[in-house]
Each structure stands twice: as C-alpha cells, then as structure tokens.
Design a protein around this motif. Structure first.
Motif, short mmCIF file in Angstrom:
data_model
loop_
_atom_site.label_atom_id
_atom_site.label_comp_id
_atom_site.label_asym_id
_atom_site.label_seq_id
_atom_site.Cartn_x
_atom_site.Cartn_y
_atom_site.Cartn_z
N ASN A 170 0.80 -1.21 0.00
CA ASN A 170 0.00 0.00 0.00
C ASN A 170 0.85 1.28 0.00
N PHE A 171 1.94 1.25 -0.71
CA PHE A 171 2.80 2.43 -0.79
C PHE A 171 2.16 3.49 -1.67
N ASP A 172 2.70 4.71 -1.58
CA ASP A 172 2.27 5.78 -2.49
C ASP A 172 2.91 5.56 -3.86
N MET A 173 2.35 6.25 -4.86
CA MET A 173 2.83 6.03 -6.23
C MET A 173 4.34 6.33 -6.40
N PRO A 174 4.84 7.47 -5.90
CA PRO A 174 6.29 7.73 -6.11
C PRO A 174 7.16 6.63 -5.49
N GLU A 175 6.72 6.12 -4.34
CA GLU A 175 7.50 5.05 -3.69
C GLU A 175 7.45 3.78 -4.52
N ILE A 176 6.28 3.51 -5.06
CA ILE A 176 6.15 2.32 -5.91
C ILE A 176 7.08 2.43 -7.12
N GLN A 177 7.15 3.63 -7.70
CA GLN A 177 8.02 3.82 -8.86
C GLN A 177 9.49 3.61 -8.51
N ILE A 178 9.86 4.13 -7.35
CA ILE A 178 11.26 3.95 -6.95
C ILE A 178 11.57 2.48 -6.67
N MET A 179 10.61 1.81 -6.01
CA MET A 179 10.77 0.35 -5.78
C MET A 179 10.95 -0.36 -7.12
N ALA A 180 10.10 0.00 -8.09
CA ALA A 180 10.16 -0.67 -9.39
C ALA A 180 11.52 -0.45 -10.04
N PHE A 181 11.96 0.80 -10.02
CA PHE A 181 13.24 1.12 -10.65
C PHE A 181 14.38 0.35 -9.98
N ILE A 182 14.40 0.38 -8.65
CA ILE A 182 15.49 -0.29 -7.93
C ILE A 182 15.48 -1.79 -8.17
N MET A 183 14.28 -2.39 -8.13
CA MET A 183 14.21 -3.84 -8.33
C MET A 183 14.58 -4.22 -9.77
N GLY A 184 14.25 -3.36 -10.71
CA GLY A 184 14.66 -3.62 -12.10
C GLY A 184 16.17 -3.66 -12.23
N MET A 185 16.82 -2.66 -11.62
CA MET A 185 18.28 -2.63 -11.63
C MET A 185 18.84 -3.85 -10.90
N ALA A 186 18.21 -4.18 -9.75
CA ALA A 186 18.71 -5.28 -8.93
C ALA A 186 18.61 -6.61 -9.68
N ALA A 187 17.52 -6.78 -10.43
CA ALA A 187 17.34 -8.05 -11.15
C ALA A 187 18.47 -8.23 -12.18
N VAL A 188 18.80 -7.15 -12.88
CA VAL A 188 19.85 -7.25 -13.89
C VAL A 188 21.21 -7.47 -13.22
N LEU A 189 21.40 -6.81 -12.08
CA LEU A 189 22.65 -7.02 -11.34
C LEU A 189 22.77 -8.48 -10.91
N THR A 190 21.64 -9.05 -10.45
CA THR A 190 21.62 -10.48 -10.08
C THR A 190 22.04 -11.34 -11.27
N THR A 191 21.42 -11.07 -12.41
CA THR A 191 21.77 -11.81 -13.63
C THR A 191 23.27 -11.72 -13.89
#
Lengths: 229, 340
Positions: B117-138
């Motif tokens: 139930n985060f706010d939209m800006p927080e959701i966007q930051i989460m999305a961006f960070i997890m996108g970067m993190a997934a590629v870093l994991t790869t």
C-alpha cells in the motif's frame, strides 16, 4: 601454420591475438608483453582475419570495412574523411570497390573473405593473422586469396595464417611451422620442413612431393597423397 | 558519411512523422480542439505571451494531454534505444530490452509496493530499484558460472532464469494480494499504461533517459563492433567487456525507468529496432537515432489508440501487440530479401 586437426593451431592464433591467456610464457610485441598493452595499441599493429561466419545483420561492405578504423579513433568519435580515403584505397587495392554498397551477408564465401582482409588492412597493421583463410572456399577462390596473401607479404606486411594444405606453403614460398601430435613443432623454410617424412609424422599418411617445371622455368612443388590400392 | 544524403533524408522523414504524431496527439480526446487553437496556444506558451481567452483548452493541453504525450515519446524512445543496443550486443535480432530481467524485476518491485500500500512515487522507486537489482543479479550469477564470458549465451540464459524467478515472485504477490483492492491495481499496472503519468514522473524519467541514452548515442558506431562477436571486437581494438558492461547499465536504466512510470510495455523494444534496420540497414550510426524517433512515434500513436478507441482506457501492451504483430509480419514480407 600446418598440422593435423586438434593440434592447437587456432588456439595458438587466439593466444597470440590475446583472446585467451597463455598457460605459460608470454606473447611479445616490440619486446612488450601483449597482455599489458591496451587493445587499441595492439589493434594498430596486428590485424586479424577471422574465419568467415554468417552474420544476421545486413551491413554493407563499406560499413564492415570502415570498422577497421576503430583502433585509430577514440571512443566517442566517428570515422571522417581521412578514414574514408584509407577505406577507398584498400577497396581499390583488393579490387572490390565496385561492390561497396552490396550487403555483406549476400556475398559469396570468397568475397566475404576478401572483405574481412580489407577490414584488417584498413587497420594499417604490420602483422596480419588469418585463421584458415582458404577453408570453405572453392579451388579458384583459394588461389585468389593466396595471391592476395603473397602480394601483401611482398608489400611488407608479415602474415601468419593456418591452413590444411601444405601446397599453399610451397605456392607462397613461405616459412612453415609444422605441428605434430606429441612433439615440438618444426619451424623453417617450406622446402626444408615439408619433407615426406615430416608430413607423414604430422598427418599420419604417406605423402610424396612432386616437382614440376613450369613453362617459364620456375618450379612448383606439390604434395601427392599415396592412396595405395 | 557514406550515403550522407540518404541518411539525412531518413532522419528528416522520421522526424516529420514524430512531429505530426506529436501535434496530432493533442487533438485526440473527448475535449474537441482544433489544430489552429492548439498551435495558437502552444505559440503563446513558447513566446511567453499571456493567454486567457480559453482556459479550458489550455488545461486540457498542458495538464491532461502534454505529460502523457511526452511520456509516450520518452518511453517509446527509451525502449527502442535499449532494444537496439541489446540486439547489437547479443548479436541477435530477436532480443528485447527485458532480456536480463529488468522488466520482471521492476514489475516485482511495483507489485511489492502495491501489496504494502505504498504511495505512487515510492512504488516507482521500488520498481526502478528492483529492475536494476534483477539485472545485477543476472550479471553476478553469470560472472560466477562463466567468469571468462566467452560468449553472451550464458548471459542470455541467466537472464531468462532470473526473469522467470521474478515472474514467479510476481505471481506469489498476485496470489496473496487482496482480490478486491490490491490485485486489480497490480494487474492493471503490469499491463502498462500512461494514464496517470504526472510532470514529476517525467522529471525523474528525463534524468534517467539522459543517463541511459547519452553514452549509447556517443558510442553508437562502436556498438557495431560488438555485432561481429567478442573476438572480432577485441581484434579491432575495442575493449568488448567494458563496452558490454556500459550497454547493460545504460539499457537497464532506460528499461527500468520506463517500467517504473508506465508499467510493462512489450513489443516496442523488439520490433522498432528490427523495423528500423529493415529500412536503414544495420549500421548503428543511423539505426540508433532512427529507432529512437520511430519508437517515440510508435508508442505515441499506440497510446492515442489506447485512450481513444473505446470510452474506457485500454492497457497499452494490448495495443502495441495488436498493432505490432501484423505490422511486423508485413515488414518481414516486404523486406524478405534482406532478412537474416
């Protein structure tokens, strides 16, 4: 470089090019260890002509050849007029300037091989390394490539190439490294190294060497496998 | 430099297409606006003159349609640049920007944000960070199992594994999310859409867009070397490993930031680079800029369709696929001589 399959000819070429690290020893360029030199530096001295493989992108011949200017340009720049003139020059020298707009992927194997040589020459190297430049080519194209190789070496470029045909060493009047399965390779002039005995040691078959006098008085040597009955 | 004139002509045509779609997109929607009024209001805005004869039109242009139009162009361009670079680097015209897990990771980050139930800006930051993190994991897994990186196949396979893993995480979240409130949000968001893009989203996106695209633009000719494989790139004096690293970082920034503000939008990063290459050839000197212009136009038009075809909003991924698939088949048919 001659020798049986799997003896490590290509591996040696790749080691010299720095694609793989040597297990021991080092490769020197002007007495400097190659592994410590920047890629850009070595690429200005050593050109590499890979075995032709198929590419899934449609580059024109010009676009392929001009990439040989990469080692002479910095990371953010693009080729300019001076680079184009060098390309022009090489295309003319190799007689392929008329097909510059054609797509690389639509060329025959022989034409592709010449384009790869052109790209390496545009690097303006002192040494050209070629991995089986005549494999996959028909007989006519093999000889055409060989003529280019001989001409380039007469123009002062050192050329190191691997091949499966000892005859090519005779035709180019070249120095030979002959590899054997279990012993050290022999290095020397083709006339000295490529004897029936050595060829049998290398390839495991009986081979005779025939000398043919040509009309102009020159001599051509050729290997003939003894097929038996 | 070769075929200089053809190249300029291509840029001019692509730019005109973009300009027409840009202006045309302002005119589409429930509030009727004429081209004359639009140009008038835009001109007054640019030249700084006061404009008080039609406040409603101005609100529609600058508050409702403008952010959305810019987002569509930016994301279309970003995904096309990322796709072009990846296809060059992986020497494979069937590769898309989500290859190494950027989209799946960003989707997971956003889904997690919705769940808590985060706010939209927080959701966007989460999305961006997890996108970067997934590629870093790869990337880390790949350098662990294949330290010398002889080929990019290991990277592709690891990317598929990591993507699948993050898809599974998304499914877990969907399974546990409240089906009356959270679940629809997550599902709609994952299907992609530009309806809720704000100016502050655009600021964030613009910074990321520049970070990701400028290095790729500056080195676009160099990318050609990677298309001949690592060894040939090395022999041409290109440090393939570091160039690949730069491509991965830039493309991931572009993809993750796109997904962060608009959800997962498929197809663009795959077909636009391909389409561009069919028109202008393979040289990235031309392809990167052309695909950027074409991608921006394509997503803009797709978004116009998404918001105007029916009275309610259609998720944009549905549009890009439905327009994209037949269009792509047509292109393949027309240019079959130059294929593969």
């Amino acid at each position: 470089m001659l020798g049986p399959n799997g003896v490590g000819k290509t591996t040696l070429l790749k080691t010299i090019m720095g694609f793989i690290k040597p297990c021991s020893g080092s490769v020197l360029l002007d007495n400097k260890d190659l592994s410590g030199l920047p890629r850009k530096y070595t690429a200005r001295h050593i050109g590499y002509v890979p075995q032709v493989t198929c590419h899934s992108f449609s580059f024109s011949i010009e676009e392929v050849v001009i990439m040989g200017r990469l080692p002479h340009l910095n990371a953010f720049s693009q080729p300019g007029n001076k680079d184009m003139l060098i390309v022009e020059d090489v295309l003319k020298k190799l007689n392929i300037e008329h097909m510059r707009k054609r797509f690389f992927s639509n060329l025959s194997g022989g034409e592709q091989q010449i384009v790869m040589i052109a790209r390496a020459l545009v690097q303006e190297p002192r040494l050209l390394i070629m991995d089986e430049p005549t494999s996959n080519l028909d007989f006519g194209n093999q000889i055409r490539i060989l003529k280019i190789i001989k001409q380039l070496s007469q123009n002062g470029i050192s050329i190191l190439f691997t091949t499966h045909f000892p005859d090519q060493a005779f035709l180019c009047d070249a120095k030979v490294i002959l590899f054997y399965k279990n012993t050290r390779p022999d290095i020397g002039d083709a006339a000295n190294i490529l004897s029936p005995v050595n060829l049998k040691r290398a390839y495991g078959i009986d081979i005779d060497i025939i000398t043919k006098k040509n009309a102009d008085g020159s001599i051509t040597k050729t290997c003939v496998p003894l097929f038996g009955v | 430099m070769f075929k200089h004139r053809q190249q300029s002509l291509a840029f001019l045509i692509f730019f005109s297409i973009l300009l027409c779609s840009f202006l045309g997109s302002f005119l589409i929607g429930s509030y009727d606006l004429s081209l004359k009024d639009l140009l008038h209001i835009l001109w007054r805005k640019i030249s700084g003159l006061p404009n008080n004869w039609n406040e409603a039109a101005e609100t529609v242009i600058f508050e409702v349609r403008m952010p959305r139009i810019f987002a569509a162009m930016g994301i279309g361009a970003a995904l096309s640049i990322a796709g072009t670079s990846y296809q060059s680097m992986f020497r494979n015209p069937m590769v898309s920007p989500d290859l190494l897990g950027a989209s799946a990771g960003a989707g997971f980050g956003a889904a997690l944000g919705f769940l808590f139930n985060f706010d939209m800006p927080e959701i966007q930051i989460m999305a961006f960070i997890m996108g970067m993190a997934a590629v870093l994991t790869t990337y880390l897994i790949c350098s662990f199992i294949n330290p010398h990186r002889e080929s990019t196949v290991a990277l592709i396979l690891t990317g598929i594994i990591v993507s699948t893993l993050f898809q599974a995480f998304i499914s877990i979240i969907k399974y546990t999310a409240d089906p009356d409130s959270r679940l629809p949000d997550i599902i709609f968001w994952l299907m992609g859409g530009l309806a809720n893009v704000t100016y502050s989203d655009l600021h964030f996106f613009l910074i990321m867009f520049c970070l990701g695209s400028v290095p790729l633009f500056m080195m676009r000719w160099r990318l050609n070397a990677l298309m001949f494989g690592t060894e040939e790139a090395l022999s041409l004096g290109v440090n393939a490993a570091s160039l690949q690293m730069i491509v991965i970082i830039c493309a991931t920034i572009l993809t993750a930031s796109s997904v962060a503000i608009a959800g997962i939008i498929g197809w663009i990063g795959l077909i636009i680079p391909h389409l561009t290459r069919l028109i202008v050839g393979a040289d990235n000197k031309t392809v990167l800029i052309s695909s950027c212009l074409l991608g921006a136009s394509f997503l803009l038009l797709a978004d116009d369709a998404a918001r105007s075809l029916i009275s309610s909003e259609i998720p944009i991924s549905i549009i890009t696929s439905i327009i994209g698939a037949p269009f792509f088949i047509l292109m393949l048919y027309n240019f079959k001589g130059r294929l593969l």
